[in-house]
Enzyme design. Sequence first.
Site, short mmCIF file in Angstrom:
data_model
loop_
_atom_site.label_atom_id
_atom_site.label_comp_id
_atom_site.label_asym_id
_atom_site.label_seq_id
_atom_site.Cartn_x
_atom_site.Cartn_y
_atom_site.Cartn_z
N GLU A 31 8.05 -4.33 -19.29
CA GLU A 31 8.57 -3.76 -20.67
C GLU A 31 7.61 -2.84 -21.07
OE1 GLU A 31 11.00 -4.02 -23.13
OE2 GLU A 31 9.60 -2.67 -24.07
N THR A 41 17.20 -4.56 -30.24
CA THR A 41 17.32 -5.81 -30.45
C THR A 41 16.60 -6.30 -31.90
OG1 THR A 41 17.66 -6.38 -28.19
CG2 THR A 41 17.02 -8.04 -29.57
N ILE A 47 25.07 -9.67 -35.95
CA ILE A 47 26.37 -10.14 -36.08
C ILE A 47 26.78 -10.70 -34.68
CG2 ILE A 47 28.72 -9.92 -36.90
CD1 ILE A 47 26.81 -9.43 -38.91
N HIS A 49 29.67 -11.04 -32.85
CA HIS A 49 31.11 -10.44 -33.43
C HIS A 49 32.39 -11.43 -32.59
CE1 HIS A 49 30.13 -6.61 -35.38
NE2 HIS A 49 29.26 -6.67 -34.57
N LYS A 249 33.15 2.55 -38.98
CA LYS A 249 33.64 1.41 -39.41
C LYS A 249 33.17 0.91 -40.82
CE LYS A 249 31.98 -1.20 -35.73
NZ LYS A 249 31.82 -2.34 -34.76
N ILE A 333 24.60 -0.36 -23.51
CA ILE A 333 24.91 -1.73 -24.20
C ILE A 333 24.69 -1.42 -25.76
CG2 ILE A 333 24.37 -4.13 -24.33
CD1 ILE A 333 25.43 -3.39 -21.65
N CYS A 400 5.00 -15.77 -49.28
CA CYS A 400 6.36 -15.90 -49.39
C CYS A 400 7.27 -16.64 -48.64
CB CYS A 400 6.89 -14.37 -49.47
SG CYS A 400 5.86 -13.25 -50.42
#
Lengths: 474, 418
Positions: A31, A41, A47, A49, A249, A333, A400
């Site tokens: 990485e 990411t 979502i 989908h 969209k 991707i 918080c």
Amino acid sequence: MYDVAVIGAGITGACIVRELSKYDLKIIVIEGSYDIANGATKANSGIVHAGYDAKEGTLKAKLNVLGNRMYEDLCRELNVPYKNNGSLVIAFNDEEMKTLELLLNRGLKNGVEGLEIIDKNTLLNLEPNISDRAKGALYAKSAGIVSPYELALSLCESAYLNGAEFIFDAKVTNIIKEKGKFTISTSKGQIISNFVVNAAGVNADEINKMLGGEKFSIIPRRGEYCLLDKSQGNIVNRIIFNTPTEKGKGILVSPTTHGNLLLGPNAHVIEDKLDVSTTGFGLEEVIEGAKKNIKNVNLREIITSFSGVRATPSTGDFIIDVPTRGAVNAAGIESPGLTSAPAIAIMVLELLHKEGLTLNFKSDFKNGRILPKRFIDMNDEEKKAAIEKDKRYGKIICRCEQITEGDIVNAINCPLGAKTVDGVKKRLRAGMGRCQGGFCMPRVVEILSRELKTEPENILKADSGSYILTGKTK
Amino acid sequence: MERDLVIIGGGPAGLAAAIEAKEKGIDDILIIERDKSLGGILNQCIHNGFGLHIFGEQLTGPEYADRFIKKAKDLGIEYYLNTMVLNMTEDKTITVLNENEGLFNIKAKAVICAMGCRERTRGALNIPGTRPSGVFTAGAAQRFVNMEGYNVGKEVVILGSGDIGLIMARRMTLEGAKVKMVLEIMPYSTGLKRNIVQCLDDFDIPLKFNYTVVKIHGRERLEGVTIAKVDENRKPIEQTFEYVKCDTLLLSVGLIPENELSREAGVEIDRVTSGPIVTEAMQTSIDGIFACGNVVHVHDLVDFVTMESRLAGRMAAKYIKGELKKDGDFISTKGIDGIRYVVPHKINPENVEDNVNFFMRVDNVYKNVIIYAEHDGQIIYKAKKPMVSPGEMESIKIKKNVFENIKSGEIKFGLRRA
Ligand SMILES: Cc1cc2nc3c(=O)[nH]c(=O)nc-3n(C[C@H](O)[C@H](O)[C@H](O)COP(=O)(O)OP(=O)(O)OC[C@H]3O[C@@H](n4cnc5c(N)ncnc54)[C@H](O)[C@@H]3O)c2cc1C
Ligand SMILES: Cc1cc2nc3c(=O)[nH]c(=O)nc-3n(C[C@H](O)[C@H](O)[C@H](O)COP(=O)(O)OP(=O)(O)OC[C@H]3O[C@@H](n4cnc5c(N)ncnc54)[C@H](O)[C@@H]3O)c2cc1C
């Protein structure tokens, strides 16, 4: 010498390495940044989908539907927040109602279950805060929300527990293939491996070039978001989309798995693949778009804004192929990449197997995570026990999100642990609440410096160069 | 555990309230403070300027706090440090967490909320750009510099002319940093006049009114900001965009009362102040839950916090002893014509001591005005002011007999030309 080297620790690389770690293999993940999930990411809509968006017959359509079906089990196994809350595509006029029919039909062809078109009344009963101008909606019951970076982290942890190795801050600069072996040059030295997987997100085209694959390019397309305080998290229960038009969209409105409200993304092609800045114009676009769909949202409760870059492939579809013998691309991707990733991993393993990788199931594969449960997620008894064992669980650092010093110390010291302020944030949500680290950041820096045994000046926010302090006072 | 009086927060508000309640005969008092020492935000304010009203002398923040801490200790008031209140319910049960006792509940006869406030951050302003290190709230920077002994940057731009930002401009200059400018989106400062003189003017740091930051640059560490002048609707004017190189941006753009606990308990909150709606006794909408200090509304002078909190302490003591009246038609208050808010919101004349101190803020800078209070068309108070400004809280005293005469209805506070 490794059996497989996976380049990139985003959700694609993470799903792949987790799947590989089920087999008897020596694996390394390479990485380029300081942490898991620092690319697309960490900045997307989160979502899962349903799968009616992509054209029938494409990899996107197929892997989206397959991936969607895998999510619930995967998140349960790894104890990652996931909610199957369903999505609604809202239509405002007759033309858009027709588009909904098209989407419904496409969805049916793609194999999506639980799709139906609902009328205005049903819609407003489900979601009272939808604009009164709505005419109807496409309801997709199989859609859901997930915390993408937590999923990527937990997948990597699982792989680590099963023997996979990780190297960070190691950008791949060159790959040479000799006698069937790949020599991968990184900023941290060379790595030799029999097989290579390219899951390098926006840079997958460059890695493909290094591997000598057929040329394609990645067009970076940025999407911007606004995140609202939990006080707004109940405005809608489901994911709310606009009806897609030629223009795009539209802006979605969705609760997150942690109870905040997310507005976004827009879509603009940019020059620099790494440019995750936001613009005044873009944020305006996001807010205006969201206001079209819903009412009663208090925009004074915005707690942060961010953006992510889509790795849009020049071919229009995911590129999952073999650029050279022994290597596999998982490139281009873009959305619905998060949803598809578990299915992409299966496909990549099949291709690796075809390329000659031996896949022997491990009998001792271990499920589970490295990072211990957070204090806030424990029940009262667990909390008591945790404090008894380690007093630092009795000390709240992030007010918080109620993250304790015990949580933070563990997140730093465990394998694949946090090395930066953002790393702590990603693992625990410390600093992600309404005060955005205003209060806890100095304390997190102090704990990082103590646990990593380094001066506070050396503590970074995210990647190299993101120092926080400039030296001792006079 | 059961307690007569629990005070959440050991800043100046909590301390003053505790001392007062003790002196009024309540023995069983517990202060709960999440930080490692009492004193609240004052501990990081190592500059002068506290206590002119209460002590008639200029003290630093810690010196001011110390007087109250010492007194509280002398009186034997119990306190927990490093202890956080996680939750409070309507029936005054609070859930508490610390390292030694772990997680436990306390049932109180009365509670005083004195949790102070937190700073607004970049997210709340929605400033576009990258997300590098080097962007701090002024308070976080202050904590690093004053309490931990580390500098946060070398070339600084400060957004917002709130007091913490002004004070940090001076502090960082003294530490050798170059503070390039302070930008204020409004045509006036939200900070105290004396801080502008002592922290900016004395160091030749320019304060630019009607200016804001429209973009943040730099991938890892901050490299610069784009600044812009704004029009009368506070929209940036494109022709005025200008890049300013800097490695640090401090935000001093306002404070928000910290009322998550109050909200969870069901305390009614004023949308303007973001603090609880309170009575003449500093009691919230829930019987026996009181509030004082910055948690009610943001104060610029700690002296006023002390005054308000003493009242809360006295009244909580009365409440515990069953002497506080609750019946009777309440008088309500309201700000109009240039007054943004008024505290307290409700008055029961029977509980008023000698007078009521009304605190209020105006919505703009006005010169030569009259602040008036009106009830049912009748002027019940007026005072001439050469100048009022949103940066300086106004305080008005009205005598008890005025309320006894009116008993109910609404008192409106407003401004008009002198
Ligand atoms: C705005 C936006 C919204 C989206 N919304 C959704 C959604 O709601 N649902 C959905 O299913 N999908 C969504 N997506 C798509 C989804 O986020 C991506 O498909 C997915 O995150 C891609 O994961 P990845 O692992 O392929 O790439 P990344 O997460 O970008 O990971 C690639 C990794 O490779 C590393 N890397 C790059 N180059 C090198 C190198 N040379 N050497 C070493 N390492 C390198 C990077 O540092 C990075 O960590 C969205 C995307 C965006 C941008
Ligand atoms: C930087 C700065 C400069 C200032 N300069 C001046 C000046 O020059 N002169 C002047 O007169 N005034 C000044 N003030 C104003 C004055 O200091 C404040 O108004 C005063 O400190 C407010 O007191 P407080 O007790 O309401 O809040 P705080 O001082 O904030 O105290 C609240 C306390 O409650 C604790 N707490 C909160 N929640 C919990 C919980 N859940 N559990 C346990 N404990 C909790 C906090 O840790 C904190 O200690 C300044 C303020 C600031 C911030």
